[in-house]
Scaffold this motif. Structure first.
Motif, PDB file in Angstrom:
ATOM      1  N   LEU A 100     -25.874  -8.864 -38.880  1.00 41.06           N
ATOM      2  CA  LEU A 100     -25.349  -9.696 -39.970  1.00 41.06           C
ATOM      3  C   LEU A 100     -26.474 -10.313 -40.799  1.00 41.06           C
ATOM      4  O   LEU A 100     -26.474 -11.514 -41.088  1.00 41.06           O
ATOM      5  N   ASN A 101     -27.429  -9.475 -41.228  1.00 34.63           N
ATOM      6  CA  ASN A 101     -28.617 -10.007 -41.899  1.00 34.63           C
ATOM      7  C   ASN A 101     -28.640  -9.736 -43.401  1.00 34.63           C
ATOM      8  O   ASN A 101     -29.658  -9.972 -44.050  1.00 34.63           O
ATOM      9  N   THR A 103     -26.095 -10.546 -46.808  1.00 31.59           N
ATOM     10  CA  THR A 103     -24.931 -11.369 -47.136  1.00 31.59           C
ATOM     11  C   THR A 103     -23.660 -10.546 -47.302  1.00 31.59           C
ATOM     12  O   THR A 103     -22.607 -10.880 -46.731  1.00 31.59           O
ATOM     13  N   HIS A 105     -22.978  -7.657 -46.123  1.00 31.54           N
ATOM     14  CA  HIS A 105     -22.564  -7.053 -44.859  1.00 31.54           C
ATOM     15  C   HIS A 105     -21.847  -8.079 -43.990  1.00 31.54           C
ATOM     16  O   HIS A 105     -20.931  -7.726 -43.228  1.00 31.54           O
ATOM     17  N   VAL A 106     -22.242  -9.353 -44.079  1.00 33.78           N
ATOM     18  CA  VAL A 106     -21.517 -10.406 -43.363  1.00 33.78           C
ATOM     19  C   VAL A 106     -20.054 -10.417 -43.816  1.00 33.78           C
ATOM     20  O   VAL A 106     -19.134 -10.487 -43.000  1.00 33.78           O
ATOM     21  N   SER A 109     -18.151  -7.260 -42.626  1.00 37.75           N
ATOM     22  CA  SER A 109     -17.939  -7.296 -41.180  1.00 37.75           C
ATOM     23  C   SER A 109     -16.837  -8.287 -40.812  1.00 37.75           C
ATOM     24  O   SER A 109     -16.031  -8.030 -39.912  1.00 37.75           O
ATOM     25  N   THR A 115     -15.758 -10.430 -37.261  1.00 36.84           N
ATOM     26  CA  THR A 115     -16.882 -11.322 -37.019  1.00 36.84           C
ATOM     27  C   THR A 115     -16.719 -12.568 -37.889  1.00 36.84           C
ATOM     28  O   THR A 115     -15.852 -12.624 -38.758  1.00 36.84           O
ATOM     29  N   ASN A 117     -16.966 -15.317 -40.727  1.00 35.61           N
ATOM     30  CA  ASN A 117     -17.105 -15.190 -42.176  1.00 35.61           C
ATOM     31  C   ASN A 117     -18.285 -15.997 -42.713  1.00 35.61           C
ATOM     32  O   ASN A 117     -18.843 -15.676 -43.757  1.00 35.61           O
TER      33      ASN A 117
END
Length: 307
Positions: A100-101, A103, A105-106, A109, A115, A117
């Motif tokens: 999650l590195n 933004t 992709h966070v 995901s 995962t 938010n």
């Protein structure tokens, strides 16, 4: 410089043990043999060379400036005549993965994988075992009895060159030997109660290569384009400047709690565009070919096969 681990190839087959080499134009220079030609004691493996410290890179670079025809004939092989192995075929420890590195992709995901938010306040760290590492063109295994959701994640790999313990962010890059390409292959349906190692640590789930590029050739690791292609179709396209936690911060964070040693590897996370985050979702199947490309380093290509 661009360091590789290779074996000789004759008649389409690989022969001999793994050797440490340097890419020089269209040649691979066998580093141990080159050292014997020029009066330097140089090792035959990547880990042994990294253990020699930063001065070894400068010594080899200087020696290569005077490479003559006789030395080239004695210690070089055309790159077409070698098989490129993973630069570090068997890491000493697990690869450090950063989740999650990026933004975006966070966000994808959280939407697709349940995962959180919210952006992480600290690096999210997991690991991939040494047995997950495979080379350029080595097949990634798809076991249909285990996964129906095999996914791609192109990532900048960081190879540590000096022992790092409680390193300050501003000093962190001084501890890097070089950079490589890693595809953090993930079986999305193999997560267990939030734990990722079964999803990401299966055999062949860490393609790496094709080389390690030393830090002197990568002016800024936070300005590199990276992309993923599946069967020639672009799936990811981003830049390392969009990392939530940059390489400095990652090294500083890990080294606060555990010692980073020469040869340790960090996979720094992937941008948006993974298969699980697409609409509809897309995953890899036997017969597919995945390619991870990072500017200034190269392309890492792997077929998917059924086992």
């Amino acid at each position: 410089m661009r360091f590789v681990t290779f074996s000789s190839r004759q008649g389409g087959k690989d022969h001999g043990q793994a050797r440490l080499g340097v890419l020089h134009d269209d040649l691979v220079i066998d580093l141990e043999r080159f050292g014997a030609c020029v009066g330097l004691a140089l090792p035959s493996t990547m880990l042994d060379f990294i253990d020699m410290g930063p001065a070894a890179v400068r010594v080899v670079a200087t020696a290569l400036e005077t490479l003559d025809d006789a030395t080239r004939i004695a210690c070089a092989v055309p790159v077409d005549n070698v098989a490129l192995l993973a630069p570090i075929p068997r890491p000493r420890k697990n690869i450090f993965g950063i989740g999650l590195n990026y933004t975006e992709h966070v966000a994808e995901s959280a939407r697709a994988l349940d995962t959180a938010n919210a952006l992480p306040s600290e690096p999210v760290i997991f690991s991939k075992p040494p047995t997950a590492v495979v080379a350029w063109d080595h097949p990634v295994h798809h076991d249909a009895a285990i996964t129906q959701q095999l996914d791609w994640e192109t990532e900048l790999g960081v190879v540590i060159g000096r022992t790092a313990r409680r390193v300050a962010e501003q000093d962190a890059l001084d501890h890097v030997f070089g950079y490589t390409v890693i595809n953090d292959i993930s079986a999305r349906d193999c997560r267990r109660a939030g734990q990722w190692i079964v999803s990401k640590g299966q055999d062949t789930f860490a393609p790496m290569g094709p080389c390690i590029v030393t830090t002197d050739e990568i002016g800024d690791p936070h300005a590199l384009n990276l992309a993923t292609y599946v069967n020639g179709v672009e799936k990811q396209n981003s830049n390392t400047r969009f990392m939530l936690f940059n390489v400095n911060r990652i090294i500083a964070d890990i080294s606060r709690v555990m010692t980073l040693e020469p040869g340790d590897i960090i996979a720094t996370g992937t941008p948006a565009g993974v298969g699980a985050g697409r609409t509809p979702q897309e995953f890899m199947w036997p017969g597919d070919v995945v390619e991870s490309v990072i500017e200034g380093i190269g392309a890492l290509r792997n077929p998917i096969i059924a086992i």
